[in-house]
Design an enzyme around this catalytic site. Sequence first.
Site, mmCIF file in Angstrom:
data_model
loop_
_atom_site.group_PDB
_atom_site.id
_atom_site.type_symbol
_atom_site.label_atom_id
_atom_site.label_comp_id
_atom_site.label_asym_id
_atom_site.label_seq_id
_atom_site.Cartn_x
_atom_site.Cartn_y
_atom_site.Cartn_z
ATOM 1 N N TYR A 59 0.859 -1.187 0.000
ATOM 2 C CA TYR A 59 0.000 0.000 0.000
ATOM 3 C C TYR A 59 0.899 1.243 0.000
ATOM 4 O O TYR A 59 1.306 1.752 1.042
ATOM 5 C CB TYR A 59 -0.921 0.023 1.216
ATOM 6 C CG TYR A 59 -1.773 -1.223 1.395
ATOM 7 C CD1 TYR A 59 -1.933 -2.150 0.371
ATOM 8 C CD2 TYR A 59 -2.412 -1.471 2.609
ATOM 9 C CE1 TYR A 59 -2.715 -3.289 0.547
ATOM 10 C CE2 TYR A 59 -3.193 -2.602 2.786
ATOM 11 C CZ TYR A 59 -3.340 -3.510 1.764
ATOM 12 O OH TYR A 59 -4.104 -4.627 1.949
ATOM 13 N N ASN A 156 -3.916 -14.713 0.763
ATOM 14 C CA ASN A 156 -4.005 -15.138 -0.641
ATOM 15 C C ASN A 156 -3.432 -16.537 -0.863
ATOM 16 O O ASN A 156 -2.930 -16.841 -1.955
ATOM 17 C CB ASN A 156 -3.308 -14.117 -1.551
ATOM 18 C CG ASN A 156 -3.957 -12.751 -1.481
ATOM 19 O OD1 ASN A 156 -5.113 -12.588 -1.854
ATOM 20 N ND2 ASN A 156 -3.229 -11.778 -0.952
ATOM 21 N N TYR A 203 -10.993 -9.847 2.999
ATOM 22 C CA TYR A 203 -10.804 -8.545 2.364
ATOM 23 C C TYR A 203 -11.798 -8.393 1.216
ATOM 24 O O TYR A 203 -12.376 -9.373 0.750
ATOM 25 C CB TYR A 203 -9.362 -8.297 1.935
ATOM 26 C CG TYR A 203 -8.802 -9.142 0.808
ATOM 27 C CD1 TYR A 203 -9.115 -8.875 -0.519
ATOM 28 C CD2 TYR A 203 -7.906 -10.185 1.059
ATOM 29 C CE1 TYR A 203 -8.588 -9.623 -1.560
ATOM 30 C CE2 TYR A 203 -7.375 -10.948 0.034
ATOM 31 C CZ TYR A 203 -7.713 -10.655 -1.270
ATOM 32 O OH TYR A 203 -7.183 -11.406 -2.299
ATOM 33 N N PHE A 204 -12.030 -7.159 0.804
ATOM 34 C CA PHE A 204 -13.105 -6.782 -0.135
ATOM 35 C C PHE A 204 -14.480 -7.208 0.380
ATOM 36 O O PHE A 204 -15.296 -7.759 -0.370
ATOM 37 C CB PHE A 204 -12.870 -7.382 -1.529
ATOM 38 C CG PHE A 204 -11.661 -6.865 -2.255
ATOM 39 C CD1 PHE A 204 -11.067 -5.655 -1.915
ATOM 40 C CD2 PHE A 204 -11.103 -7.601 -3.289
ATOM 41 C CE1 PHE A 204 -9.945 -5.185 -2.592
ATOM 42 C CE2 PHE A 204 -9.981 -7.137 -3.970
ATOM 43 C CZ PHE A 204 -9.403 -5.926 -3.620
ATOM 44 N N PRO A 205 -14.788 -6.968 1.662
ATOM 45 C CA PRO A 205 -16.075 -7.423 2.208
ATOM 46 C C PRO A 205 -17.285 -6.737 1.585
ATOM 47 O O PRO A 205 -18.382 -7.302 1.578
ATOM 48 C CB PRO A 205 -15.963 -7.091 3.708
ATOM 49 C CG PRO A 205 -15.003 -5.947 3.765
ATOM 50 C CD PRO A 205 -13.997 -6.231 2.680
ATOM 51 N N SER A 208 -16.074 -4.227 -3.590
ATOM 52 C CA SER A 208 -15.743 -3.013 -4.361
ATOM 53 C C SER A 208 -16.922 -2.040 -4.445
ATOM 54 O O SER A 208 -17.124 -1.371 -5.469
ATOM 55 C CB SER A 208 -15.258 -3.394 -5.768
ATOM 56 O OG SER A 208 -14.116 -4.215 -5.687
#
Length: 302
Positions: A59, A156, A203-205, A208
């Site tokens: 990030y 991942n 993640y990405f709950p 988007s």
Amino acid sequence: MVDSVKIGKSDVLSGPLGLGTNKVGGHNLFDGLKDEDGAEVVKTALNDGISLLDTAFMYGLGKSEEIIGDVTQNFDRSNFVIASKAAQDPNNDLKPNNDPKFLTKSIDEALERLKTDYIDIFYIHFPDDHTPKAEAVDALAQAKKAGKIRAIGISNFTLDQIKEANADDQVDVVENHYSLLHRDAEKEVFPYLKANHISFVPYFPLASGLLTGKYHQSDAGKFSQFSTDEFNNIIASLARVKAIADRHQATIAQTILAWYIANPNIAVVIPGARVPDQVDSNAKALDVQLSQAEFNEIDQLF
């Protein structure tokens, strides 16, 4: 509501709602970010009782960690949890590197950027193609013994890779893609994690932004991963979620987040935010207490 969650077999305790910080200093990932907004996002999260900050070298190539390190100097370190990640090798076109020496160096560098003596959770951000997974995890175990990190994470990783990484029963937490629209993990990953006392962080709950309720049937072209019928069904399901949200005087996004918070398979949910108002809104999910019937209804809608 769950007040605190134990992370795997570690002694790390976190609240059930965290902050994903890829929009804090993540200039390589998003256009138009301002560092001052990122700093305010982190400050707002901590003031709102959001107790886990999820960051990564990737990030902003360390920028997110630096911003968090600066902001958190003004807060009691014992009151919040920092999770960070590394794998992308800046000396090799940012390709994943799980070599123990690289991971050890990455932890030391993250500690410097975060201006802290310890990182509560440290993840191997992506697996590489050649390092034995248990060997990579053992590098984190050595850092844990040294007091540099408090819990061991992987991100991942496929189920087979998770099993290989956990050969010595040292993995505390897995962070993978999961949402009400992306539920592959439920079939095999969740049962393995539960049986081995490994926590899960999705993640990405909010998919988007699709699960926030801000899109309509006319926006189908923005989500090419879904067929027109699938997209229309999602929009119809969100209309049903809105009826539940209205009963709680909440937004659709807050209600979806409350579903994750109530889900026993999920330790901490980490929605991102670009500006402080989004953090304030997400924090209100902690006040939404879904009944079992409402939880089940949302579960069955998607």
